[in-house]
Every structure is written in structure tokens, then in C-alpha cells.
Scaffold this motif. Structure first.
Motif, PDB file in Angstrom:
ATOM      1  N   SER A   1      12.744 -43.291 -42.855  1.00 31.77           N
ATOM      2  CA  SER A   1      12.128 -43.970 -44.077  1.00 31.77           C
ATOM      3  C   SER A   1      13.046 -45.298 -44.140  1.00 31.77           C
ATOM      4  CB  SER A   1      12.052 -42.971 -45.128  1.00 31.77           C
ATOM      5  OG  SER A   1      11.902 -43.684 -46.510  1.00 31.77           O
ATOM      6  N   ALA A   2      12.545 -46.249 -44.740  1.00 36.29           N
ATOM      7  CA  ALA A   2      13.655 -47.434 -45.388  1.00 36.29           C
ATOM      8  C   ALA A   2      14.272 -47.092 -46.562  1.00 36.29           C
ATOM      9  CB  ALA A   2      12.438 -48.691 -45.728  1.00 36.29           C
ATOM     10  N   SER A   3      13.732 -45.835 -47.237  1.00 41.28           N
ATOM     11  CA  SER A   3      14.477 -45.308 -48.341  1.00 41.28           C
ATOM     12  C   SER A   3      15.367 -44.290 -48.325  1.00 41.28           C
ATOM     13  CB  SER A   3      13.358 -44.782 -49.305  1.00 41.28           C
ATOM     14  OG  SER A   3      12.208 -45.722 -49.635  1.00 41.28           O
ATOM     15  N   ALA A   4      15.654 -43.895 -47.015  1.00 37.97           N
ATOM     16  CA  ALA A   4      16.922 -42.913 -46.737  1.00 37.97           C
ATOM     17  C   ALA A   4      18.036 -43.518 -47.197  1.00 37.97           C
ATOM     18  CB  ALA A   4      16.851 -42.756 -45.132  1.00 37.97           C
ATOM     19  N   ARG A   5      18.817 -42.537 -47.868  1.00 39.46           N
ATOM     20  CA  ARG A   5      20.335 -42.730 -48.393  1.00 39.46           C
ATOM     21  C   ARG A   5      21.193 -42.808 -47.203  1.00 39.46           C
ATOM     22  NH1 ARG A   5      24.491 -39.133 -51.543  1.00 39.46           N
ATOM     23  NH2 ARG A   5      25.925 -40.614 -52.128  1.00 39.46           N
ATOM     24  N   ARG A   6      22.056 -43.978 -47.178  1.00 36.72           N
ATOM     25  CA  ARG A   6      22.814 -44.557 -45.791  1.00 36.72           C
ATOM     26  C   ARG A   6      24.139 -44.595 -46.478  1.00 36.72           C
ATOM     27  NH1 ARG A   6      17.837 -46.293 -44.326  1.00 36.72           N
ATOM     28  NH2 ARG A   6      16.944 -45.611 -42.414  1.00 36.72           N
ATOM     29  N   PRO A   7      25.220 -44.445 -45.928  1.00 39.97           N
ATOM     30  CA  PRO A   7      26.637 -44.586 -46.222  1.00 39.97           C
ATOM     31  C   PRO A   7      26.818 -46.011 -46.250  1.00 39.97           C
ATOM     32  CG  PRO A   7      26.607 -43.744 -43.983  1.00 39.97           C
ATOM     33  CD  PRO A   7      25.326 -43.623 -44.457  1.00 39.97           C
ATOM     34  N   PRO A   8      27.626 -46.615 -47.307  1.00 41.01           N
ATOM     35  CA  PRO A   8      28.072 -47.989 -47.053  1.00 41.01           C
ATOM     36  C   PRO A   8      28.374 -48.725 -45.745  1.00 41.01           C
ATOM     37  CG  PRO A   8      29.095 -46.938 -49.023  1.00 41.01           C
ATOM     38  CD  PRO A   8      28.726 -45.926 -48.147  1.00 41.01           C
ATOM     39  N   GLY A   9      27.943 -49.698 -45.428  1.00 39.33           N
ATOM     40  CA  GLY A   9      28.295 -50.485 -44.186  1.00 39.33           C
ATOM     41  C   GLY A   9      27.496 -49.710 -43.144  1.00 39.33           C
ATOM     42  N   ASP A  10      28.149 -49.872 -41.601  1.00 34.72           N
ATOM     43  CA  ASP A  10      27.455 -49.303 -40.892  1.00 34.72           C
ATOM     44  C   ASP A  10      28.668 -48.411 -40.022  1.00 34.72           C
ATOM     45  OD1 ASP A  10      26.265 -48.186 -38.573  1.00 34.72           O
ATOM     46  OD2 ASP A  10      25.585 -50.363 -37.715  1.00 34.72           O
ATOM     47  N   PRO A  11      28.707 -47.021 -40.011  1.00 33.25           N
ATOM     48  CA  PRO A  11      29.790 -46.264 -39.432  1.00 33.25           C
ATOM     49  C   PRO A  11      29.962 -46.474 -37.983  1.00 33.25           C
ATOM     50  CG  PRO A  11      28.254 -44.874 -40.919  1.00 33.25           C
ATOM     51  CD  PRO A  11      27.835 -46.271 -40.951  1.00 33.25           C
ATOM     52  N   LYS A  12      28.630 -47.083 -37.515  1.00 33.36           N
ATOM     53  CA  LYS A  12      28.839 -47.390 -35.859  1.00 33.36           C
ATOM     54  C   LYS A  12      29.535 -48.409 -35.568  1.00 33.36           C
ATOM     55  CE  LYS A  12      24.454 -45.011 -34.832  1.00 33.36           C
ATOM     56  NZ  LYS A  12      23.075 -45.049 -34.159  1.00 33.36           N
ATOM     57  N   ASP A  13      30.014 -49.285 -36.642  1.00 38.19           N
ATOM     58  CA  ASP A  13      30.827 -50.446 -36.272  1.00 38.19           C
ATOM     59  C   ASP A  13      32.231 -50.074 -35.705  1.00 38.19           C
ATOM     60  OD1 ASP A  13      28.741 -52.305 -37.191  1.00 38.19           O
ATOM     61  OD2 ASP A  13      29.517 -52.465 -39.272  1.00 38.19           O
ATOM     62  N   ASP A  14      32.868 -49.246 -36.350  1.00 39.72           N
ATOM     63  CA  ASP A  14      33.726 -48.629 -35.626  1.00 39.72           C
ATOM     64  C   ASP A  14      33.480 -47.737 -34.533  1.00 39.72           C
ATOM     65  OD1 ASP A  14      36.266 -47.603 -34.874  1.00 39.72           O
ATOM     66  OD2 ASP A  14      37.027 -47.068 -36.892  1.00 39.72           O
ATOM     67  N   ARG A  15      33.223 -48.134 -33.417  1.00 39.95           N
ATOM     68  CA  ARG A  15      32.400 -47.082 -32.355  1.00 39.95           C
ATOM     69  C   ARG A  15      33.602 -46.159 -31.965  1.00 39.95           C
ATOM     70  NH1 ARG A  15      31.450 -48.087 -26.548  1.00 39.95           N
ATOM     71  NH2 ARG A  15      29.631 -46.874 -25.926  1.00 39.95           N
ATOM     72  N   ARG A  16      34.836 -46.594 -31.797  1.00 38.93           N
ATOM     73  CA  ARG A  16      35.722 -45.246 -31.300  1.00 38.93           C
ATOM     74  C   ARG A  16      35.818 -44.088 -32.139  1.00 38.93           C
ATOM     75  NH1 ARG A  16      41.260 -48.427 -29.858  1.00 38.93           N
ATOM     76  NH2 ARG A  16      40.823 -49.929 -28.228  1.00 38.93           N
ATOM     77  N   ARG A  17      35.837 -44.444 -33.532  1.00 40.47           N
ATOM     78  CA  ARG A  17      36.027 -43.515 -34.497  1.00 40.47           C
ATOM     79  C   ARG A  17      34.305 -42.873 -34.566  1.00 40.47           C
ATOM     80  NH1 ARG A  17      37.573 -40.686 -39.399  1.00 40.47           N
ATOM     81  NH2 ARG A  17      39.342 -39.816 -38.239  1.00 40.47           N
ATOM     82  N   TYR A  18      33.477 -43.445 -34.519  1.00 38.86           N
ATOM     83  CA  TYR A  18      32.055 -42.904 -34.563  1.00 38.86           C
ATOM     84  C   TYR A  18      31.895 -41.928 -33.475  1.00 38.86           C
ATOM     85  CZ  TYR A  18      27.090 -42.451 -34.589  1.00 38.86           C
ATOM     86  OH  TYR A  18      25.573 -42.094 -34.559  1.00 38.86           O
ATOM     87  N   LEU A  19      32.199 -42.425 -32.448  1.00 40.04           N
ATOM     88  CA  LEU A  19      32.070 -41.311 -30.936  1.00 40.04           C
ATOM     89  C   LEU A  19      33.148 -40.129 -31.157  1.00 40.04           C
ATOM     90  CD1 LEU A  19      31.550 -44.164 -28.276  1.00 40.04           C
ATOM     91  CD2 LEU A  19      29.732 -42.751 -29.541  1.00 40.04           C
ATOM     92  N   MET A  20      34.125 -40.547 -31.602  1.00 40.96           N
ATOM     93  CA  MET A  20      35.044 -39.381 -31.740  1.00 40.96           C
ATOM     94  C   MET A  20      34.699 -38.341 -32.730  1.00 40.96           C
ATOM     95  SD  MET A  20      37.980 -38.053 -30.613  1.00 40.96           S
ATOM     96  CE  MET A  20      38.572 -38.940 -29.639  1.00 40.96           C
ATOM     97  N   LEU A  21      34.348 -38.964 -34.007  1.00 39.69           N
ATOM     98  CA  LEU A  21      33.893 -37.644 -34.795  1.00 39.69           C
ATOM     99  C   LEU A  21      32.624 -37.097 -34.296  1.00 39.69           C
ATOM    100  CD1 LEU A  21      34.233 -39.966 -38.098  1.00 39.69           C
ATOM    101  CD2 LEU A  21      35.565 -37.588 -37.435  1.00 39.69           C
TER     102      LEU A  21
END
Length: 349
Positions: free
Chosen positions: A174-194
């Protein structure tokens, strides 16, 4: 509460649709009582596939419903801690998707709140409910003797999405889904590690105990990130962790454990196959290998059932606790510090 735990699931997104909703419906000691999501179009479509007793567009309203015995938090990582705190404040035990949060700093106060509340908080590192890994953990604890070393690896496949498209249901969005600010995937290292490192670290801790010190290297080339981590365990054992995203081969995950009275070798599969790890445990006592069949390998359902048993029977969680979730984040952050400085890092330091 009776014999079945009535669960309210917060979030109707991918992990809820693929894992938690069906798990609640299949569980022998739980039921899918409620689904809550701010995206009402998504909520309607998902509830048509996994019909609950009630639906909610507001989390506070779901928490206020006396029919909800416990909550599963299945929303973005950035919202885990606050949603868990609200559940505890409402007197609801809670199963939180991994990771527990996005930093140790935000999770430490949550752990104190869990302890003060007397309620159960379980973290959704569902590999603990893989019957092969659970068998290996019991063997390590009961028969391996002094723990000498552990090697564990988690190597995601470059072809995983072909696999998951085949294995998983069509996911409603859904386009109405709540998402965190920005894009967590931008920091690929942290996104994959978490997202992936949390599984690797939790499995290592489940098998060998607390990790107290790490020395990590990160190689990044051809779009592949590879973390090699030497680690020291509190009990004196040494270890090595390999997190690679993504290997040009099949999914490659597993572990080896060496002890004074035996050894363990495990191969773990792409999780959406719901296939038990193939585990061989060698005992020097009888010079024989021991392996479980692992025929019941729906670890998402087994995770919900374990959570429900703990709540209904008022017993400690069978899965990862809030303290385990915090410890995993402390190890992840120590790995990040070691990579950044080129020096060993103490966990929690």
C-alpha cells in the motif's frame, strides 16, 4: 486466557503476511485475534486472506482491547522499541521482530522496562526454533564438553529473490503504509548488518554463549560485502563469523562447533523453504554421529507456539529474550567499531 493465546499483530506488511499471520493461525495454542495497520486498504486486503476476529487502524485501540492477550510487533525496525514499550505499558507480552531495535542505546532502557514489568518480551530470531539448530544447542550444552571453537557463516545468495518469488505468497502493498523517515537501505552496510547479521550473531550466541570481543574486517567489491569477524566468547572459546552479501552461488549458511568430547556440523537452508537444518553431532563417548529428523520445521509457527507457552504457563521465553536482543546489537556495534578503527573492539565497550 484459557488454552489459546489471543494475539494482535501490529503491521500487515511483508513479514506479517509471509510469516506471522499464518503462524498464528496454525499454532495449536494461539489464535490470530487482531491485525492492526494504519494503511486501511492494506489492512482490508490482508484481513481477507488471514481473517482475524477484529481489525484496527490504530495501535492504541488494539492495545486497549481486553481480547488481545499479547502482541506481535511486525513493523519497520525503527519503530520496534516504541511499539514494544507501548505494549508493555498496556500490560501485553510482546514478540518483537528482529532486530530488537536499531541501536543498543535505545534497547537498554527497554530491557529495564521489561524487567520492571514482569512481562515477557521475546525477539523474533526464529532460527532458535529450527529443530536442527535447537538439537545442536542441546548437544553442545549436554554432551560437547568444554567448548573450544565455533565457526558460523551466513552467506545470502545473489539469486535469493528468484527463490523467494517461488516460495512466498504474493505480498500485498500500500502507498499508505507507514515508513521510517528517509530510506534505511541508503546505508547498505548497516541495513544488511542489522537485517542479516542479527541472525548470524544470535545463532552464534545461542550455540556458544556471550561474545565479549571481536576483530572484524570488511571487504566490499563487485557489489559484494563480506565481513570476517574473529571473536572471543565469555567461556574462553574462540570463534569466527562470516557474513557475506551476496554470494554467487546457492544460499550458504551453517556452523561448526568443536568441543573436548565431540563436534557439531550444521547446514542451514534458505529460510522460506521452512526446512530444518541438517545437523550431525559427533560424540566421542560412543564414537557415533547423532542427527535429528527435524520433520516439523515451520519455525515461524514453532516460534509463536513457544511464545504462547511462555505466556500461558508463566515460564521463561524459549526464544531470544530482550537481553539477547540487546546483546546481539552490542556485538553488531562492536563489529562496526572494529571495521571502522581496524582494531579489536570489546562488546558493550
Amino acid at each position: 486466557m484459557g488454552e489459546r493465546l489471543r494475539i494482535g499483530v501490529l503491521g500487515a506488511g511483508p513479514i506479517a503476511q509471509i510469516g506471522h499471520l499464518e503462524a498464528c493461525r496454525k499454532a495449536v495454542n494461539a489464535e490470530l485475534y487482531a491485525i492492526c495497520d494504519v494503511a486501511e486498504d492494506l489492512l482490508e486486503r490482508v484481513a481477507a486472506v488471514h481473517p482475524p476476529v477484529r481489525t484496527f487502524a490504530g495501535y492504541e485501540a488494539m492495545l486497549a482491547d481486553p481480547g488481545v492477550d499479547a502482541v506481535i510487533v511486525a513493523i519497520a525496525d525503527e519503530f520496534h522499541v516504541e511499539a514494544a514499550r507501548q505494549a508493555l505499558a498496556a500490560g501485553k507480552p510482546v514478540l518483537v521482530e528482529k532486530p530488537l531495535g536499531i541501536s543498543a542505546a535505545e534497547c537498554a532502557p527497554l530491557c529495564r522496562e521489561v524487567e520492571a514489568s514482569g512481562l515477557i518480551l521475546q525477539v523474533g530470531t526464529m532460527r532458535r526454533f529450527d529443530p536442527g539448530i535447537a538439537f545442536a544447542q542441546r548437544f553442545v550444552r549436554e554432551q560437547l564438553g568444554e567448548l573450544i571453537a565455533l565457526k558460523a557463516w551466513y552467506c545470502d545468495s545473489a539469486y535469493r529473490y528468484s527463490m523467494t518469488d517461488t516460495l512466498q505468497p504474493v505480498v500485498e502493498r500500500s502507498a499508505s503504509a507507514r515508513r521510517p523517515p528517509g530510506d534505511p537501505k541508503d546505508d547498505r552496510r548497516r541495513y544488511l548488518m542489522l537485517g542479516h547479521g542479527s541472525h548470524l550473531v544470535d545463532t552464534a550466541r545461542f550455540l556458544a554463549g556471550d561474545i565479549v570481543r571481536v576483530s572484524a574486517r570488511l571487504v566490499e567489491t563487485a557489489g559484494i560485502l563480506c565481513w570476517f569477524v574473529a571473536c572471543d566468547f565469555a567461556g574462553g572459546a574462540t570463534g569466527h563469523l562470516d557474513l557475506t552479501m551476496s554470494v554467487r552461488m546457492d544460499w550458504h549458511e551453517g556452523f561448526q562447533v568443536y568441543g573436548s568430547r565431540g563436534s557439531v556440523l550444521g547446514r542451514t537452508f534458505q529460510p522460506w523453504y521452512l526446512r530444518a537444518s541438517e545437523v550431525e553431532c559427533f560424540s566421542a563417548a560412543d564414537r557415533a554421529y547423532h542427527r535429528p529428523l527435524g520433520e516439523d520445521a515451520d519455525f515461524f509457527r514453532r516460534q509463536v507456539e513457544g511464545f504462547a507457552r511462555a505466556v500461558l504457563d508463566d515460564t521463561p521465553p524459549e526464544g531470544a529474550t530482550a537481553a539477547d536482543g540487546l546483546a546481539a546489537l552490542e556485538v553488531i556495534e562492536a563489529i562496526e567499531r572494529s571495521v571502522a578503527t581496524g582494531s579489536p573492539a570489546d562488546v558493550g565497550g
